[in-house]
Design a protein around this motif. Sequence first.
Motif, PDB file in Angstrom:
ATOM      1  N   UNK A 219      65.550  21.302 116.966  1.00 49.87           N
ATOM      2  CA  UNK A 219      65.493  20.916 115.981  1.00 49.87           C
ATOM      3  C   UNK A 219      65.731  22.650 115.211  1.00 49.87           C
ATOM      4  N   UNK A 220      65.410  23.840 116.077  1.00 50.10           N
ATOM      5  CA  UNK A 220      64.961  24.913 115.704  1.00 50.10           C
ATOM      6  C   UNK A 220      65.721  25.773 114.088  1.00 50.10           C
ATOM      7  N   UNK A 221      66.772  25.578 113.653  1.00 49.45           N
ATOM      8  CA  UNK A 221      67.316  25.957 113.101  1.00 49.45           C
ATOM      9  C   UNK A 221      66.718  24.977 111.195  1.00 49.45           C
ATOM     10  N   UNK A 222      66.056  23.626 111.896  1.00 50.49           N
ATOM     11  CA  UNK A 222      65.040  23.186 110.565  1.00 50.49           C
ATOM     12  C   UNK A 222      63.871  23.381 110.519  1.00 50.49           C
ATOM     13  N   UNK A 223      63.447  24.518 111.367  1.00 48.08           N
ATOM     14  CA  UNK A 223      62.383  24.577 111.518  1.00 48.08           C
ATOM     15  C   UNK A 223      62.365  26.233 110.520  1.00 48.08           C
ATOM     16  N   UNK A 224      63.406  26.707 110.741  1.00 50.36           N
ATOM     17  CA  UNK A 224      63.881  28.427 110.493  1.00 50.36           C
ATOM     18  C   UNK A 224      63.997  28.437 109.165  1.00 50.36           C
ATOM     19  N   UNK A 225      64.573  27.145 108.301  1.00 53.57           N
ATOM     20  CA  UNK A 225      65.049  26.750 107.256  1.00 53.57           C
ATOM     21  C   UNK A 225      63.614  26.437 105.596  1.00 53.57           C
ATOM     22  N   UNK A 226      62.403  25.667 107.193  1.00 58.35           N
ATOM     23  CA  UNK A 226      61.704  25.661 106.369  1.00 58.35           C
ATOM     24  C   UNK A 226      60.869  27.413 106.043  1.00 58.35           C
ATOM     25  N   UNK A 227      60.393  28.242 106.470  1.00 58.05           N
ATOM     26  CA  UNK A 227      60.367  29.306 106.722  1.00 58.05           C
ATOM     27  C   UNK A 227      59.982  29.953 104.834  1.00 58.05           C
ATOM     28  N   UNK A 228      59.638  30.491 104.633  1.00 57.34           N
ATOM     29  CA  UNK A 228      59.582  30.758 102.954  1.00 57.34           C
ATOM     30  C   UNK A 228      58.604  32.654 102.751  1.00 57.34           C
ATOM     31  N   UNK A 229      57.928  32.868 104.036  1.00 56.49           N
ATOM     32  CA  UNK A 229      56.765  34.068 103.809  1.00 56.49           C
ATOM     33  C   UNK A 229      56.885  34.024 102.812  1.00 56.49           C
ATOM     34  N   UNK A 230      55.668  32.929 102.792  1.00 54.98           N
ATOM     35  CA  UNK A 230      54.966  33.313 101.459  1.00 54.98           C
ATOM     36  C   UNK A 230      54.693  33.859 100.723  1.00 54.98           C
ATOM     37  N   UNK A 231      53.848  35.405 101.967  1.00 59.35           N
ATOM     38  CA  UNK A 231      53.031  36.313 100.978  1.00 59.35           C
ATOM     39  C   UNK A 231      54.411  37.402 101.110  1.00 59.35           C
ATOM     40  N   UNK A 232      55.853  37.478 101.532  1.00 55.97           N
ATOM     41  CA  UNK A 232      56.570  38.253 101.487  1.00 55.97           C
ATOM     42  C   UNK A 232      56.836  38.959 100.379  1.00 55.97           C
ATOM     43  N   UNK A 233      57.509  40.196 100.732  1.00 56.99           N
ATOM     44  CA  UNK A 233      57.997  41.315  99.227  1.00 56.99           C
ATOM     45  C   UNK A 233      59.233  40.256  98.367  1.00 56.99           C
ATOM     46  N   UNK A 234      58.898  40.370  96.764  1.00 58.22           N
ATOM     47  CA  UNK A 234      60.088  39.378  96.247  1.00 58.22           C
ATOM     48  C   UNK A 234      60.598  40.414  95.014  1.00 58.22           C
ATOM     49  N   UNK A 235      61.530  40.067  94.486  1.00 60.42           N
ATOM     50  CA  UNK A 235      61.920  41.546  93.510  1.00 60.42           C
ATOM     51  C   UNK A 235      60.923  41.639  92.465  1.00 60.42           C
ATOM     52  N   UNK A 236      60.582  40.426  91.933  1.00 59.16           N
ATOM     53  CA  UNK A 236      59.559  40.936  91.199  1.00 59.16           C
ATOM     54  C   UNK A 236      58.170  40.320  91.111  1.00 59.16           C
ATOM     55  N   UNK A 237      57.418  41.341  92.368  1.00 59.39           N
ATOM     56  CA  UNK A 237      56.468  41.209  92.464  1.00 59.39           C
ATOM     57  C   UNK A 237      55.694  42.393  92.118  1.00 59.39           C
ATOM     58  N   UNK A 238      53.674  42.537  91.134  1.00 58.49           N
ATOM     59  CA  UNK A 238      54.442  44.097  91.734  1.00 58.49           C
ATOM     60  C   UNK A 238      53.158  44.563  92.915  1.00 58.49           C
ATOM     61  N   UNK A 239      54.448  45.559  93.687  1.00 58.52           N
ATOM     62  CA  UNK A 239      53.791  46.353  94.699  1.00 58.52           C
ATOM     63  C   UNK A 239      52.542  46.085  94.799  1.00 58.52           C
TER      64      UNK A 239
ATOM     65  N   UNK B 252      64.976  51.100 118.298  1.00 63.36           N
ATOM     66  CA  UNK B 252      65.813  50.171 118.619  1.00 63.36           C
ATOM     67  C   UNK B 252      64.882  49.037 118.665  1.00 63.36           C
ATOM     68  N   UNK B 253      64.580  48.947 118.074  1.00 63.79           N
ATOM     69  CA  UNK B 253      63.551  47.183 117.920  1.00 63.79           C
ATOM     70  C   UNK B 253      63.222  47.129 115.958  1.00 63.79           C
ATOM     71  N   UNK B 254      64.489  46.522 115.943  1.00 65.35           N
ATOM     72  CA  UNK B 254      63.670  45.909 114.143  1.00 65.35           C
ATOM     73  C   UNK B 254      64.779  44.803 113.454  1.00 65.35           C
ATOM     74  N   UNK B 255      64.295  44.045 112.825  1.00 61.68           N
ATOM     75  CA  UNK B 255      65.325  42.737 112.391  1.00 61.68           C
ATOM     76  C   UNK B 255      64.498  41.682 111.787  1.00 61.68           C
ATOM     77  N   UNK B 256      64.881  40.793 111.228  1.00 65.98           N
ATOM     78  CA  UNK B 256      64.315  39.838 110.814  1.00 65.98           C
ATOM     79  C   UNK B 256      63.549  38.846 111.759  1.00 65.98           C
ATOM     80  N   UNK B 257      62.638  37.994 111.446  1.00 63.81           N
ATOM     81  CA  UNK B 257      62.530  36.889 112.550  1.00 63.81           C
ATOM     82  C   UNK B 257      63.415  36.172 112.775  1.00 63.81           C
ATOM     83  N   UNK B 258      64.463  35.466 111.155  1.00 64.63           N
ATOM     84  CA  UNK B 258      65.425  34.370 111.505  1.00 64.63           C
ATOM     85  C   UNK B 258      66.028  35.156 112.645  1.00 64.63           C
ATOM     86  N   UNK B 259      66.731  35.941 112.624  1.00 60.15           N
ATOM     87  CA  UNK B 259      67.670  36.833 112.436  1.00 60.15           C
ATOM     88  C   UNK B 259      67.228  37.317 114.979  1.00 60.15           C
ATOM     89  N   UNK B 260      66.156  37.027 115.259  1.00 58.38           N
ATOM     90  CA  UNK B 260      65.760  37.125 116.381  1.00 58.38           C
ATOM     91  C   UNK B 260      65.399  35.849 117.304  1.00 58.38           C
TER      92      UNK B 260
END
Length: 422
Positions: A45-65, A309-317
């Motif tokens: 069920x790992x795809x279900x877990x990934x789908x629930x990741x929201x990275x709640x402190x992640x950068x969003x387009x409308x936030x104050x940098x 040679x080490x970068x990406x997203x968590x979901x991508x890995x």
Amino acid sequence: MVKRLIKKSFFAVFTVFFAFNSFAEGSKEYVTQEINAAERCLPVFYENIKSRWTFKLGYKDDVDFKQWQKTGLEKARELIIQEEDDTPFDMVVLESEKRDGYTAQKVVFNISQDSRVLAYLLVPNGKKGQTFPAALMLHDHGSKFDIGKEKMVKAFSSDKKVAKVLGIKDKKTAREEAAKLSPESKAIYDKIVSSDSWAGNYFSNLYPGDELAKRGYVVLSFDALGWGDRSVKNFSTGSQQSLASNMFNMGTSFAGVIAQEDCRAAKFLASLPQVDKSRVACVGFSMGGFRSWQLAAISDDITAGISVCWFGTMKGHIVEKDGQLKGNSAFSMLHPTMAKFLDYPDIAGLAAPKPMYFIGGQYDGVNPEAGTKEAYEKVHKIWAAANAADKVKTEIVPGMEHAFPAEQQKAAFDWLDEQFKK
């Protein structure tokens, strides 16, 4: 009173009957396997877990940098840095040798309150009192633990007997003569042979740290916990599981210790009198590439970074067959619960507006290209929000595998020279 008891009893029987029937009408199916493989294991069920990741402190387009960066840094440092450590470094120089335009030194210093380590320090030739830009070289994982700092900086070869054996061109004769060396000399010989082989496999027979020293950089390279002088005979990829789990049990983490020591090494490097504190870079390959963007984000002593040679997203890995799923090597980069708050490009983005160069290879099997491209897109957004769009560079090099070849080293170091130009 009797009527009331009868009503309560009837209601209780009805409730039990209803619940039983509801259960009886449910599916009789149940799982008989919930792990997808015996190796590189994931729950099915790992795809279900990934789908629930929201990275709640992640950068969003409308936030104050600035507010996002402040909040994100607080959380990243909380999860990555295990404890504060202001132990005096107390550096001592053990040995020096002249190289091409610079001096190589073996130095020891307190990288933490627990560990006093041996490191290689390269200092360019110059005038008395002159300061130089600096680079902290962060070595890879490679499932190769006999060397660490020697992957990035050429090993010392001042032992005359070792130098004589190294000069023998016939490999069979060289091995026979090496076997006659004293245990101390044989250990030096083995380390040089191992590091030269590594440089040939991944760096076009160059040592990235020495290449930067030739350009006029003060360079520091040290062993992460588990590599080189900080390892033990027969330590292997499987050994990491025991080391990491025991560190979890002690309230810390393998990755956390590595990150904290990287911060301490950066502070040590910046404190040296030969170093221009405004021009201190971190440069890393593979696991060192992960360490590089992480360090640039959480350390105030680092002013620019190169990650190779080490970068990406968590979901991508978290995809089947990815190297991270082997588990053992992942422990050196695993910060528990981070996925609840910040994705990899979010953490890297906390370094903005510092200059950063991310380099990937078209045929790099360690970093899935889709995740790398998605992470690149996000860091460009973050640096733009920091009004520093020109300070971040991302590249997937055509034809390049998991390596840092000569032409790419030149491009990266030319870029760094440009950032530090005065």
